[in-house]
Design a protein around this motif. Structure first.
Motif, PDB file in Angstrom:
ATOM      1  N   LEU A   4     -10.193  -5.650   6.917  1.00  0.00           N
ATOM      2  CA  LEU A   4     -10.415  -4.269   6.500  1.00  0.00           C
ATOM      3  C   LEU A   4      -9.240  -3.369   6.882  1.00  0.00           C
ATOM      4  CD1 LEU A   4     -14.207  -3.733   7.330  1.00  0.00           C
ATOM      5  CD2 LEU A   4     -13.146  -3.707   5.059  1.00  0.00           C
ATOM      6  N   ASN A   5      -8.152  -3.965   7.382  1.00  0.00           N
ATOM      7  CA  ASN A   5      -6.971  -3.153   7.668  1.00  0.00           C
ATOM      8  C   ASN A   5      -6.470  -2.509   6.386  1.00  0.00           C
ATOM      9  OD1 ASN A   5      -6.944  -3.853  10.378  1.00  0.00           O
ATOM     10  ND2 ASN A   5      -5.665  -5.666  10.034  1.00  0.00           N
ATOM     11  N   PRO A   6      -5.966  -1.278   6.470  1.00  0.00           N
ATOM     12  CA  PRO A   6      -5.457  -0.622   5.251  1.00  0.00           C
ATOM     13  C   PRO A   6      -4.296  -1.397   4.642  1.00  0.00           C
ATOM     14  CG  PRO A   6      -5.694   0.956   7.053  1.00  0.00           C
ATOM     15  CD  PRO A   6      -5.877  -0.403   7.651  1.00  0.00           C
ATOM     16  N   LEU A   7      -4.249  -1.464   3.338  1.00  0.00           N
ATOM     17  CA  LEU A   7      -3.123  -2.082   2.647  1.00  0.00           C
ATOM     18  C   LEU A   7      -1.856  -1.312   3.005  1.00  0.00           C
ATOM     19  CD1 LEU A   7      -2.418  -4.249   0.383  1.00  0.00           C
ATOM     20  CD2 LEU A   7      -2.456  -2.303  -1.185  1.00  0.00           C
ATOM     21  N   SER A   8      -0.838  -2.014   3.495  1.00  0.00           N
ATOM     22  CA  SER A   8       0.362  -1.323   3.980  1.00  0.00           C
ATOM     23  C   SER A   8       1.371  -1.030   2.883  1.00  0.00           C
ATOM     24  CB  SER A   8       1.023  -2.162   5.084  1.00  0.00           C
ATOM     25  OG  SER A   8       1.357  -3.453   4.599  1.00  0.00           O
ATOM     26  N   ALA A  40      -2.562   2.969  -0.732  1.00  0.00           N
ATOM     27  CA  ALA A  40      -3.974   2.803  -1.117  1.00  0.00           C
ATOM     28  C   ALA A  40      -4.829   3.892  -0.494  1.00  0.00           C
ATOM     29  CB  ALA A  40      -4.464   1.420  -0.702  1.00  0.00           C
ATOM     30  N   THR A  41      -4.547   4.224   0.749  1.00  0.00           N
ATOM     31  CA  THR A  41      -5.331   5.247   1.435  1.00  0.00           C
ATOM     32  C   THR A  41      -5.216   6.593   0.738  1.00  0.00           C
ATOM     33  OG1 THR A  41      -5.061   4.119   3.562  1.00  0.00           O
ATOM     34  CG2 THR A  41      -5.671   6.453   3.619  1.00  0.00           C
ATOM     35  N   THR A 330     -12.851   3.076   3.368  1.00  0.00           N
ATOM     36  CA  THR A 330     -12.318   1.957   4.158  1.00  0.00           C
ATOM     37  C   THR A 330     -12.229   0.702   3.313  1.00  0.00           C
ATOM     38  OG1 THR A 330     -13.173   2.841   6.247  1.00  0.00           O
ATOM     39  CG2 THR A 330     -12.749   0.472   6.165  1.00  0.00           C
ATOM     40  N   LEU A 331     -13.283   0.407   2.564  1.00  0.00           N
ATOM     41  CA  LEU A 331     -13.313  -0.795   1.723  1.00  0.00           C
ATOM     42  C   LEU A 331     -12.251  -0.735   0.629  1.00  0.00           C
ATOM     43  CD1 LEU A 331     -14.636  -3.471   0.915  1.00  0.00           C
ATOM     44  CD2 LEU A 331     -16.297  -2.140  -0.428  1.00  0.00           C
TER      45      LEU A 331
END
Length: 548
Positions: A4-8, A40-41, A330-331
């Protein structure tokens, strides 16, 4: 390991398409270009702003001699209006128009909530006014709190009628709503471990829940009882019909006792205690997170996803007191959502879901800028000719989806019926409806059933001319179009297949180049239109376009 780490990395076109399809009903080249290069965030956060509807209120243009017009804001009693089925369809037209004209998570989440708290607009929800209030309730909490919605839904007039709770009295209990509330709307059954014991609750709990819900009644005139938070009309509590005894629940709920109350305000407190009890269970949070995963990501998953994705999301949901946005953002921002957390080519997430007929219609109309009547200036043709007679009555039914009117309170099989899940959208029974949508829009007439004017037009030439950078090169035209329409880039064999719709087999590519340049020079689109009509029909009806 699922993450679930944010896409970097910034979104490329492939990932931007994935997010836009999964998170909205609006899918355009312009919005894709906005997302490409964003994190993405940031892209997901841009979708979370609530804004007023583009179309404020539905309109009924019939009868033509004296239209009922904005009947939903009329002071007349709801049951004085004729054509209730037509009016409920017009409400879905209003909702859909807003959904494809706003780039927002709100509408995807509103429809998600419909799959959780299901009603059937033509199978028990009642008058159109109550269906309208129900839809607005889902919209209100689409970016908000699931637990609060789970309280408010009990006094929703449409729900009170749909599951018969308006008939639930202390001396004549009706358990329909209580049963579905636990089995379908909140915690779900779990494995059956004994007679009347479903792990997450028992038959005793259904009986006790029905007592909590007793005396909650539908209010037919919509005047007087207005919810202070949503400003929507609600039902009322008939204190004399409420079971005022204490309600004792099973060990599934820690044998909790909810003290019976005997005034309208304290009975609402009793409801509050019940909902808090249900939502205090970890199983409730996991049930919603599994539904969110199936809705946004894919229909099936393994134990790794259950451990690394579902469980942390359910903990996040509990930590945020059931606010939905922290979980969804988050997802949708995670490495897992973009299939960037492993190297397993067999578990692809991008392109893993078969589009619903609603998604198919919305994508086609938004990507191709389909021209249809403006509901603000041509209400009769939008609501009646285009949406009611074609989209609602013909296309959706032929494609296997009655919008806001699933076959049962369980909802649409695509969201719950294993093992097929979203594959239920695509069958021999639904092919004609799906495949003839693009043909009908290009021709401007209903080709699914008798050939009536639908007052809509998909202009293939304008799309290629305005959206494709290299329309004179048949290979680049097809590749660029496929990159807009499909989850993944197509290979040379597929390009050559689609090219046969532009260039006759055995002829060189410059035949199309000359044809296109001739159109640009003399503005006669007769030949290019014929070719592009067949090409785009083939591309939309290809297997690649059925996936998202």
């Amino acid at each position: 390991m699922a993450s679930l780490n944010p896409l970097s990395s910034p979104l490329d076109l492939r990932k931007a398409k994935h997010l836009l399809r999964r998170a909205t009903f609006t899918f355009s080249k312009e919005q894709l270009e906005t997302f490409v290069g964003m994190t993405a965030t940031d892209a997901v956060n841009s979708l979370t702003t609530a804004s007023a509807n583009v179309l404020p209120e539905p309109y009924d243009p019939l009868p033509t001699s004296a239209p009922d017009g904005y009947w939903l804001s009329s002071t007349e009693h709801p049951n004085t209006f004729d054509g209730q089925g037509r009016k409920r369809a017009h409400i879905t037209a209003w909702w859909w128009y807003n959904a494809i004209n706003q780039v927002s998570l709100k509408h995807k989440l509103s429809f998600f909530l419909h799959t959780c708290f299901t009603v059937g607009k033509d199978s028990g929800v009642g008058l159109s006014h109550f269906f309208y209030d129900h839809i607005r309730l889902l919209d209100f909490y689409a970016l908000g709190n699931i637990k609060t919605l789970a309280k408010k839904i009990t006094l929703d007039n449409g729900m009170l009628d749909y599951l018969d709770n308006t008939q639930n009295n202390k001396n004549n209990p009706n358990e329909n709503y209580a049963r579905e509330y636990l089995e379908l709307f909140t915690i779900l059954k779990g494995e059956q471990i004994g007679e009347g014991n479903y792990t997450n609750y028992t038959e005793l709990d259904i009986q006790q829940a029905a007592k909590v819900f007793s005396g909650f009644k539908k209010k037919y005139d919509r005047n007087g009882d207005i919810d202070s938070e949503t400003n929507l009309p609600i039902g009322y509590i008939n204190v004399n019909q409420h079971d005022t005894t204490n309600k004792t629940f099973s060990s599934a709920f820690g044998n909790q006792v909810i003290v019976g109350k005997n005034t309208a305000s304290t009975i609402l407190g009793e409801l509050d205690d019940f909902v808090e009890m249900v939502f205090a269970q970890e199983g409730t949070a996991k049930a919603y997170c599994r539904k969110l995963y199936r809705y946004f990501v894919k229909s099936e998953w393994d134990e790794t996803v259950e451990t690394d994705i579902i469980t942390p999301l359910s903990q996040l949901l509990i930590a945020n007191n059931y606010e939905i946005l922290p979980v969804v953002t988050t997802l949708l921002s995670s490495e897992h959502f973009y299939d960037a957390d492993d190297s397993d080519a067999t578990d692809n997430i991008i392109g893993a879901i078969i589009k619903s007929p609603l998604q198919q219609l919305s994508e086609v109309c938004s990507m191709f800028s389909v021209s249809f009547p403006d509901p603000s200036t041509d209400a009769l043709r939008f609501y009646n000719n285009f949406f009611l007679r074609f989209v609602h009555n013909i296309y959706f039914k032929a494609a296997g989806m009655e919008l806001y009117n699933p076959d049962s309170v369980a909802g649409y099989p695509a969201y719950y019926q294993e093992p097929s899940f979203d594959r239920n959208w695509f069958s021999s029974n639904t092919l004609i409806g799906r495949y003839k949508l693009i043909e009908s829009l290009i021709i401007g007439r209903n080709t699914i059933t008798p050939n009536a004017n639908i007052y809509a037009q998909l202009d293939t030439v304008s799309f290629i001319k305005n959206k494709i950078a290299n329309p004179s090169d048949p290979n680049l035209l097809i590749l660029e179009t496929a990159d807009l329409l499909y989850p993944e880039t197509i290979d040379a064999d597929r390009i050559n297949y689609f090219k046969t719709f532009l260039v006759d087999e055995g002829f060189p590519d410059y035949y199309w180049t000359g044809t296109w340049n001739q159109y640009i020079n003399d503005d006669d689109d007769t030949t290019v239109k014929t070719r592009l009509d067949t090409l785009l029909t083939a591309m939309v009806n290809a297997a690649e376009f059925q996936l998202m």
